[in-house]
Design a protein around this motif. Sequence first.
Motif: not given
Length: 329
Positions: A43-49, A66-73
């Motif tokens: 989870t950490v690796t994929l969302n960091l990518l 940008i919205l996807l980025l917030s969700l990834a955070v």
Amino acid sequence: MEVEDGAELCFPQFPNTSCKKPLSPWPQTLLIHIVCYSISLITVTLNLLIFISISHFRQLHTPTNILLLSLAVSDFLVGLVLMPGEVLRKTSCWFLGDFVCFLYNYLSIIITASSIGDIVLISVDRYVAICDPLHYNTRITMNRVKLSVCLCWLYSASYSFLFVKDDLTQPGRYNSCYGECLLVIDYFTGLIDLVLFFIVPVTVIVALYLRVFAVAVFQARAMRSHITAVTLQLSVTPKAKKSELKAARTLGVLVVVFLMCLCPYYCVSLAGDSFINVSSSYYFLFVWQFNSCLNPVIYAFLYPWFRKGVKLIVTLQILQPGSRETNML
């Protein structure tokens, strides 16, 4: 608190008030640790990518991303903080103290609330892109999206404080013994949460996506029927770009998976319990973490730019001069 003779205590120096250590068989505990920490790492690796891809490549600096980025955070924090914390609470004693327990519970609610807010914002973004494409660039701007994301996180932090404010004034008030970290939500507060962060957002999300897919189906039929450009212009709904329709389908999958993972948590509230002991369930340990790990997998299968970004990151090509201007679409 009375304990059984021979039981291992979390704090042996306090035999009458200490919790007993969990007595799960060691093969089961080992299996839980291996599975959960493996999912956490993925989870950490994929969302960091995802975070690096959207942040680094200039072409990916779009309102939707940008919205996807917030969700990834949010998903990144689930894998980095919530998942290890839940494993600790379920398989061992809580040795980090009441204040850290308060911070952990507070952060867990913030992440949950912000994720729901992000999904609502994504639904609004797709609604405008598909149903009003002629005004999308003027209504959905980068500055407005960034402000919306900031307000979403700020509101989540303020709203989440209502659930843990009593723990701040009286740390460990719900713990029956030393070595526990519980978050108990009374029925009234749980009812408010059910309405504001489940019924209302889900209603908005479903309503927007029903409209989006109705428009998408209409436009697909129009193109298959070879309707002339003049007829399309006279239609009430303007024609959206093919890329926007594809993005709507992709994000639709994301929303459906999110709702499937969100609903089990609120089934507890709908059951009408007078108190909701959040930390006594395995919800955060499995369902929510699974969703946070699954989101990047959805991107990998449905977003070519994500696959290309991962390749450039893994091969360290992003360190080359001018890599920010790489064509990702």
